[in-house]
Design a protein around this motif. Structure first.
Motif, PDB file in Angstrom:
ATOM      1  N   THR A 231       0.865  -1.182   0.000  1.00  0.00           N
ATOM      2  CA  THR A 231       0.000   0.000   0.000  1.00  0.00           C
ATOM      3  C   THR A 231       0.898   1.227   0.000  1.00  0.00           C
ATOM      4  OG1 THR A 231      -1.770  -1.104   1.224  1.00  0.00           O
ATOM      5  CG2 THR A 231      -1.758   1.304   1.252  1.00  0.00           C
TER       6      THR A 231
ATOM      7  N   GLN B  36      -3.155   5.164  -1.200  1.00  0.00           N
ATOM      8  CA  GLN B  36      -3.884   5.983  -0.237  1.00  0.00           C
ATOM      9  C   GLN B  36      -3.411   7.435  -0.335  1.00  0.00           C
ATOM     10  OE1 GLN B  36      -6.445   5.432   2.535  1.00  0.00           O
ATOM     11  NE2 GLN B  36      -6.309   7.508   1.716  1.00  0.00           N
TER      12      GLN B  36
ATOM     13  N   GLN C 158      -5.721   4.835  11.475  1.00  0.00           N
ATOM     14  CA  GLN C 158      -6.016   3.571  10.807  1.00  0.00           C
ATOM     15  C   GLN C 158      -4.790   2.658  10.761  1.00  0.00           C
ATOM     16  OE1 GLN C 158      -7.810   3.916   6.943  1.00  0.00           O
ATOM     17  NE2 GLN C 158      -9.583   5.057   7.681  1.00  0.00           N
ATOM     18  N   ALA C 159      -3.632   3.263  10.467  1.00  0.00           N
ATOM     19  CA  ALA C 159      -2.400   2.478  10.331  1.00  0.00           C
ATOM     20  C   ALA C 159      -1.995   1.829  11.645  1.00  0.00           C
ATOM     21  CB  ALA C 159      -1.267   3.358   9.808  1.00  0.00           C
ATOM     22  N   LYS C 160      -2.419   2.425  12.759  1.00  0.00           N
ATOM     23  CA  LYS C 160      -2.087   1.894  14.080  1.00  0.00           C
ATOM     24  C   LYS C 160      -2.615   0.474  14.242  1.00  0.00           C
ATOM     25  CE  LYS C 160      -4.156   3.833  17.551  1.00  0.00           C
ATOM     26  NZ  LYS C 160      -4.526   4.828  18.588  1.00  0.00           N
TER      27      LYS C 160
ATOM     28  N   ASP D  58      -2.843  -1.726  11.866  1.00  0.00           N
ATOM     29  CA  ASP D  58      -2.287  -2.567  10.804  1.00  0.00           C
ATOM     30  C   ASP D  58      -0.982  -3.198  11.278  1.00  0.00           C
ATOM     31  OD1 ASP D  58      -1.585  -3.742   8.413  1.00  0.00           O
ATOM     32  OD2 ASP D  58      -2.220  -2.027   7.209  1.00  0.00           O
TER      33      ASP D  58
ATOM     34  N   LYS E 208       5.586  -1.299   8.229  1.00  0.00           N
ATOM     35  CA  LYS E 208       5.289   0.099   7.943  1.00  0.00           C
ATOM     36  C   LYS E 208       6.586   0.887   7.783  1.00  0.00           C
ATOM     37  CE  LYS E 208       2.521  -0.038  11.520  1.00  0.00           C
ATOM     38  NZ  LYS E 208       1.468   0.133  12.551  1.00  0.00           N
TER      39      LYS E 208
ATOM     40  N   LEU F 163       3.451  -1.195   4.047  1.00  0.00           N
ATOM     41  CA  LEU F 163       2.795   0.112   3.930  1.00  0.00           C
ATOM     42  C   LEU F 163       3.899   1.150   3.812  1.00  0.00           C
ATOM     43  CD1 LEU F 163       0.459   2.143   4.094  1.00  0.00           C
ATOM     44  CD2 LEU F 163       0.473   1.843   6.586  1.00  0.00           C
TER      45      LEU F 163
ATOM     46  N   LEU G 125       4.984   5.046   3.304  1.00  0.00           N
ATOM     47  CA  LEU G 125       4.509   6.411   3.513  1.00  0.00           C
ATOM     48  C   LEU G 125       5.502   7.400   2.908  1.00  0.00           C
ATOM     49  CD1 LEU G 125       2.742   8.609   4.808  1.00  0.00           C
ATOM     50  CD2 LEU G 125       3.900   8.134   6.991  1.00  0.00           C
TER      51      LEU G 125
ATOM     52  N   PHE H 194       6.053   3.036  12.507  1.00  0.00           N
ATOM     53  CA  PHE H 194       6.706   3.117  11.199  1.00  0.00           C
ATOM     54  C   PHE H 194       8.222   3.064  11.377  1.00  0.00           C
ATOM     55  CE2 PHE H 194       2.574   4.508   9.952  1.00  0.00           C
ATOM     56  CZ  PHE H 194       2.473   4.281   8.594  1.00  0.00           C
TER      57      PHE H 194
END
Length: 246
Positions: A80, A107, A161-163, A165, A169, A194, A196, A216
């Motif tokens: 993602t 995203q 939201q990522a918390k 997952d 990250k 994921l 970022l 992350f």
């Protein structure tokens, strides 16, 4: 001769006739100038593809489906890409290249340094444009699954939201010394990731700190500072080489 690949928004089934929508029909007839009898490949995003033949050219072309080929060409690493929305056609370019590099989802994010404002009808129109860019990229690069372009989130919403997952990250951070090889030694080989990335100007120091607090891992792509449209392409290429299918 290259056989055109066409996405169908309607579910496909073998040995049947389908009518393409106006956009796909226009592309075949007006742009590619194809006539009846020409071979095609159709896919509906559910995986695999169909050999096909153009039966009738027109405003809504008619196509005969043939054999189904069960070939997804998807990466074993489900990525993602979460990225700050950039101005002009930079974000369009990122969507196109990220699709070619095999991301599963994109995203878009409104971050502190994001200068793009989208809401209401304008936002819905932009989402449709971004999804069409991903579809066109799949047609070109032979993917049979179209990555989802998710509705944009504000940065705090995204982190919340990522918390939840448990995927790997990563946040691009040119001031860290952390490398991907060191991370693999710590975390092993992931199935999902994921990634970022910030917009023009990058993520602020506070945003990076918040991401690190949410689990992350910082990641550096060498000593040079990359543009917002270059950074995700470079990072995705590295991830796919390390754990994917490159």
């Amino acid at each position: 001769m290259r056989i055109p690949r066409i996405f169908s928004s309607e579910p496909l089934s073998g040995q049947s006739e389908v009518q393409l929508d106006e956009a796909a029909s226009r592309h075949l007839v007006k742009v590619l100038r194809l006539g009846p009898g020409r071979p095609l490949v159709l896919f509906d995003g559910s995986g695999g593809e169909y050999a096909a033949e153009l039966l009738e050219a027109g405003k809504k072309a008619r196509v005969k489906l043939g054999a189904f080929v069960e070939d997804d060409r998807e990466s074993p690493l489900g990525i993602t890409l979460a990225i700050g929305i950039s101005r002009g056609d930079r974000f369009d370019w990122v969507i196109q290249k990220a699709t070619e590099l095999g991301v599963a989802r994109i995203q878009p994010l409104f971050t502190e340094r994001c200068e793009v404002k989208l809401s209401g009808d304008r936002l819905q129109k932009k989402l449709g444009q971004w999804q069409q860019i991903a579809i066109s990229a799949c047609e070109q690069c032979a993917r049979n699954r179209v990555p989802a372009i998710l509705p944009p989130l504000k940065y705090p919403q995204f982190l919340e939201q990522a918390k939840q997952d448990d995927t790997l990250k990563l946040v691009l951070h040119h001031r860290t010394e952390a490398t991907l090889s060191e991370l693999e030694q710590q975390s092993g080989r992931p199935d999902t990731a994921l990634l970022l990335v910030g917009p023009e100007g990058g993520l602020s120091a506070d945003e990076i700190a918040l991401a690190l607090q949410q689990g992350f891992h910082p990641l550096r792509l060498g000593p040079r500072v990359l543009r917002t449209e270059t950074a995700p392409v470079a990072a995705l290429s590295v991830l796919q080489f390390q754990w994917g299918d490159i």
